[in-house]
Design a protein around this motif. Structure first.
Motif, PDB file in Angstrom:
ATOM      1  N   GLU A 154     130.296 -25.680 -57.513  1.00 49.88           N
ATOM      2  CA  GLU A 154     129.159 -24.871 -57.049  1.00 49.88           C
ATOM      3  C   GLU A 154     129.044 -24.919 -55.531  1.00 49.88           C
ATOM      4  OE1 GLU A 154     126.752 -22.807 -58.501  1.00 49.88           O
ATOM      5  OE2 GLU A 154     128.266 -22.870 -60.070  1.00 49.88           O
ATOM      6  N   ARG A 155     129.223 -26.087 -54.962  1.00 52.01           N
ATOM      7  CA  ARG A 155     129.156 -26.235 -53.492  1.00 52.01           C
ATOM      8  C   ARG A 155     130.252 -25.407 -52.842  1.00 52.01           C
ATOM      9  NH1 ARG A 155     126.734 -27.346 -48.910  1.00 52.01           N
ATOM     10  NH2 ARG A 155     127.845 -28.734 -47.513  1.00 52.01           N
ATOM     11  N   THR A 156     131.458 -25.439 -53.412  1.00 55.28           N
ATOM     12  CA  THR A 156     132.566 -24.657 -52.874  1.00 55.28           C
ATOM     13  C   THR A 156     132.259 -23.171 -52.954  1.00 55.28           C
ATOM     14  OG1 THR A 156     134.110 -26.379 -53.579  1.00 55.28           O
ATOM     15  CG2 THR A 156     135.042 -24.217 -53.088  1.00 55.28           C
ATOM     16  N   ARG A 157     131.705 -22.719 -54.079  1.00 52.60           N
ATOM     17  CA  ARG A 157     131.334 -21.304 -54.230  1.00 52.60           C
ATOM     18  C   ARG A 157     130.283 -20.896 -53.208  1.00 52.60           C
ATOM     19  NH1 ARG A 157     130.153 -21.924 -60.018  1.00 52.60           N
ATOM     20  NH2 ARG A 157     132.160 -22.583 -60.769  1.00 52.60           N
ATOM     21  N   GLU A 158     129.289 -21.748 -53.005  1.00 57.10           N
ATOM     22  CA  GLU A 158     128.238 -21.442 -52.035  1.00 57.10           C
ATOM     23  C   GLU A 158     128.806 -21.354 -50.623  1.00 57.10           C
ATOM     24  OE1 GLU A 158     125.101 -24.296 -52.398  1.00 57.10           O
ATOM     25  OE2 GLU A 158     124.669 -23.735 -54.476  1.00 57.10           O
ATOM     26  N   LEU A 159     129.679 -22.297 -50.262  1.00 52.91           N
ATOM     27  CA  LEU A 159     130.281 -22.272 -48.930  1.00 52.91           C
ATOM     28  C   LEU A 159     131.146 -21.032 -48.740  1.00 52.91           C
ATOM     29  CD1 LEU A 159     131.236 -26.033 -48.483  1.00 52.91           C
ATOM     30  CD2 LEU A 159     129.400 -24.780 -47.331  1.00 52.91           C
ATOM     31  N   GLU A 160     131.893 -20.649 -49.778  1.00 52.05           N
ATOM     32  CA  GLU A 160     132.741 -19.455 -49.702  1.00 52.05           C
ATOM     33  C   GLU A 160     131.888 -18.195 -49.553  1.00 52.05           C
ATOM     34  OE1 GLU A 160     136.077 -17.174 -49.442  1.00 52.05           O
ATOM     35  OE2 GLU A 160     135.936 -19.350 -49.359  1.00 52.05           O
ATOM     36  N   ARG A 211     129.743 -13.889 -46.006  1.00 54.63           N
ATOM     37  CA  ARG A 211     128.607 -13.224 -45.367  1.00 54.63           C
ATOM     38  C   ARG A 211     128.729 -13.270 -43.856  1.00 54.63           C
ATOM     39  NH1 ARG A 211     125.619 -15.857 -49.472  1.00 54.63           N
ATOM     40  NH2 ARG A 211     125.122 -17.552 -48.035  1.00 54.63           N
ATOM     41  N   GLU A 212     129.125 -14.423 -43.322  1.00 53.95           N
ATOM     42  CA  GLU A 212     129.272 -14.554 -41.873  1.00 53.95           C
ATOM     43  C   GLU A 212     130.389 -13.662 -41.349  1.00 53.95           C
ATOM     44  OE1 GLU A 212     129.730 -18.739 -41.237  1.00 53.95           O
ATOM     45  OE2 GLU A 212     127.609 -19.151 -41.570  1.00 53.95           O
ATOM     46  N   GLU A 213     131.505 -13.584 -42.075  1.00 55.36           N
ATOM     47  CA  GLU A 213     132.598 -12.705 -41.663  1.00 55.36           C
ATOM     48  C   GLU A 213     132.145 -11.250 -41.672  1.00 55.36           C
ATOM     49  OE1 GLU A 213     135.966 -13.360 -44.168  1.00 55.36           O
ATOM     50  OE2 GLU A 213     136.462 -15.284 -43.232  1.00 55.36           O
ATOM     51  N   LYS A 214     131.424 -10.849 -42.715  1.00 57.05           N
ATOM     52  CA  LYS A 214     130.931  -9.479 -42.811  1.00 57.05           C
ATOM     53  C   LYS A 214     129.973  -9.180 -41.662  1.00 57.05           C
ATOM     54  CE  LYS A 214     128.550  -6.327 -45.935  1.00 57.05           C
ATOM     55  NZ  LYS A 214     127.858  -6.182 -47.205  1.00 57.05           N
ATOM     56  N   ASP A 215     129.091 -10.110 -41.354  1.00 58.84           N
ATOM     57  CA  ASP A 215     128.159  -9.919 -40.243  1.00 58.84           C
ATOM     58  C   ASP A 215     128.908  -9.756 -38.928  1.00 58.84           C
ATOM     59  OD1 ASP A 215     126.051 -10.114 -42.006  1.00 58.84           O
ATOM     60  OD2 ASP A 215     125.521 -12.185 -41.450  1.00 58.84           O
ATOM     61  N   GLN A 216     129.938 -10.581 -38.717  1.00 59.45           N
ATOM     62  CA  GLN A 216     130.718 -10.491 -37.481  1.00 59.45           C
ATOM     63  C   GLN A 216     131.439  -9.141 -37.391  1.00 59.45           C
ATOM     64  OE1 GLN A 216     130.832 -12.370 -34.783  1.00 59.45           O
ATOM     65  NE2 GLN A 216     129.272 -13.689 -35.717  1.00 59.45           N
ATOM     66  N   GLU A 217     132.013  -8.679 -38.506  1.00 61.74           N
ATOM     67  CA  GLU A 217     132.694  -7.384 -38.518  1.00 61.74           C
ATOM     68  C   GLU A 217     131.718  -6.262 -38.194  1.00 61.74           C
ATOM     69  OE1 GLU A 217     134.633  -6.877 -42.269  1.00 61.74           O
ATOM     70  OE2 GLU A 217     135.942  -8.609 -41.964  1.00 61.74           O
TER      71      GLU A 217
END
Length: 113
Positions: A74-80, A85-91
């Motif tokens: 679950e932690r891995t899924r949340e981090l991914e 989201r951060e990559e999409k925001d940067q794009e």
């Protein structure tokens, strides 16, 4: 349509025998003038307090391997998901800035010409 209702009367002797066996409530229950809600709330609070007292001294249960694995997944899924989201925001930001600079360039060309 006719209903037949069987009436069964119980003698005082039978009532006494059933009370002695514990099958019928006794009349020795003291009268409590409080509303039923208050009586039930008191019983509930007492039961909760007894439960807290009985579980207070118990240490917390350790997680087993399956639970640890699940929590790690679950932690891995949340981090991914957060990384995506951060990559999409940067794009989106870079696209916005490119379009903004292109519009400013067009405005300068129109203003100069």
């Amino acid at each position: 349509m006719e209903f037949i209702v069987a009436k069964q009367f119980i003698s005082q002797k039978e009532i006494d025998e059933r009370r002695a066996e514990g099958k019928m409530p006794s009349d020795n229950v003291p009268y409590d003038p409080r509303p039923l809600y208050e009586q039930l709330a008191e019983k509930r609070d007492l039961a909760e307090e007894q439960w807290r007292e009985s579980t207070k001294s118990k240490p917390p249960r350790a997680l087993d391997d399956d639970e640890v694995q699940y929590l790690n997944e679950e932690r891995t899924r949340e981090l991914e998901a957060q990384r995506r989201r951060e990559e999409k925001d940067q794009e989106e930001l870079s696209l916005f800035f490119k379009e903004q600079s292109a519009q400013e360039g067009e405005a300068e060309e129109k203003g100069v010409a």
